[in-house]
Design a protein around this motif. Sequence first.
Motif, mmCIF file in Angstrom:
data_model
loop_
_atom_site.group_PDB
_atom_site.id
_atom_site.type_symbol
_atom_site.label_atom_id
_atom_site.label_comp_id
_atom_site.label_asym_id
_atom_site.label_seq_id
_atom_site.Cartn_x
_atom_site.Cartn_y
_atom_site.Cartn_z
ATOM 1 N N LEU A 96 0.822 -1.211 0.000
ATOM 2 C CA LEU A 96 0.000 0.000 0.000
ATOM 3 C C LEU A 96 0.857 1.263 0.000
ATOM 4 O O LEU A 96 0.549 2.234 -0.701
ATOM 5 N N VAL A 97 1.914 1.255 0.782
ATOM 6 C CA VAL A 97 2.793 2.424 0.823
ATOM 7 C C VAL A 97 3.464 2.615 -0.532
ATOM 8 O O VAL A 97 3.556 3.746 -1.039
ATOM 9 N N THR A 98 3.895 1.533 -1.147
ATOM 10 C CA THR A 98 4.502 1.624 -2.483
ATOM 11 C C THR A 98 3.502 2.197 -3.481
ATOM 12 O O THR A 98 3.846 3.058 -4.297
ATOM 13 N N TYR A 99 2.268 1.756 -3.390
ATOM 14 C CA TYR A 99 1.207 2.282 -4.253
ATOM 15 C C TYR A 99 1.004 3.774 -3.983
ATOM 16 O O TYR A 99 0.861 4.570 -4.910
ATOM 17 N N GLY A 100 1.006 4.160 -2.714
ATOM 18 C CA GLY A 100 0.866 5.569 -2.350
ATOM 19 C C GLY A 100 1.997 6.412 -2.911
ATOM 20 O O GLY A 100 1.778 7.534 -3.387
ATOM 21 N N ILE A 101 3.214 5.897 -2.857
ATOM 22 C CA ILE A 101 4.369 6.601 -3.417
ATOM 23 C C ILE A 101 4.156 6.809 -4.914
ATOM 24 O O ILE A 101 4.397 7.904 -5.450
ATOM 25 N N ASP A 102 3.683 5.750 -5.587
ATOM 26 C CA ASP A 102 3.423 5.854 -7.024
ATOM 27 C C ASP A 102 2.353 6.904 -7.334
ATOM 28 O O ASP A 102 2.397 7.546 -8.380
ATOM 29 N N LEU A 103 1.400 7.078 -6.414
ATOM 30 C CA LEU A 103 0.343 8.074 -6.602
ATOM 31 C C LEU A 103 0.798 9.483 -6.231
ATOM 32 O O LEU A 103 0.079 10.446 -6.476
ATOM 33 N N ILE A 105 1.604 10.418 -3.024
ATOM 34 C CA ILE A 105 1.196 10.758 -1.656
ATOM 35 C C ILE A 105 2.452 10.967 -0.815
ATOM 36 O O ILE A 105 3.356 10.128 -0.810
ATOM 37 N N HIS A 106 2.498 12.091 -0.126
ATOM 38 C CA HIS A 106 3.665 12.428 0.693
ATOM 39 C C HIS A 106 3.696 11.591 1.970
ATOM 40 O O HIS A 106 2.659 11.248 2.538
ATOM 41 N N ASP A 109 1.707 12.928 4.929
ATOM 42 C CA ASP A 109 0.257 12.713 4.832
ATOM 43 C C ASP A 109 -0.107 11.289 5.218
ATOM 44 O O ASP A 109 -1.081 11.043 5.925
ATOM 45 N N CYS A 110 0.682 10.339 4.763
ATOM 46 C CA CYS A 110 0.436 8.922 5.079
ATOM 47 C C CYS A 110 0.590 8.671 6.571
ATOM 48 O O CYS A 110 -0.251 8.038 7.194
#
Length: 123
Positions: A96-103, A105-106, A109-110
Motif C-alpha cells: 500500500l505504501v509503495t502504491y501511495g508513493i506511485d500516486l 502521496i507524501h 500525509d500517510c
Amino acid sequence: MITIDYRSKTPLYEQIVERFQMLILKGILKPNEQLPSVRSLALKLAINPNTIQKAYTQLEQMGYIYPIKGRGNFVSGSDTLANEQRLKYFNDLKSLVTYGIDLGIHAEDCISFVKQLYLGGTT
C-alpha cells in the motif's frame, strides 16, 4: 464470546472463523483452552450446527485449533500464527505504501493518516 452480524453479506461461518481468529491472535483465547461445543455455540448463536462445524473445520485446517476426539476443540499455540499474520500485515502495508508513493502521496500525509486511525479518529 462472539457475535454475528446476521445482515452482513459475509457468510456466517466466515464471520465465526474471523471472530475466533482475532480472539486467538489477541491472546483472549489461550493455547489449549477449550472452545464451546458445536451444539452449545449453535444454540447460543441460533444457527445451524453444521455452520459451526464448518467454521471449526476451517479453523483446524488453518492451524488455529485442534480437535481431541470425544472431548472437543482446543486452541493451538498462537505465537507462530500471530507472527505469520504480523508478517502478512507488514507485507500488505508495504504494498500500500509503495502504491501511495506511485500516486504521489507524501510520507507526512500517510503517517498523519495512520496516526489518526490508531488514535481512533475517522478520516
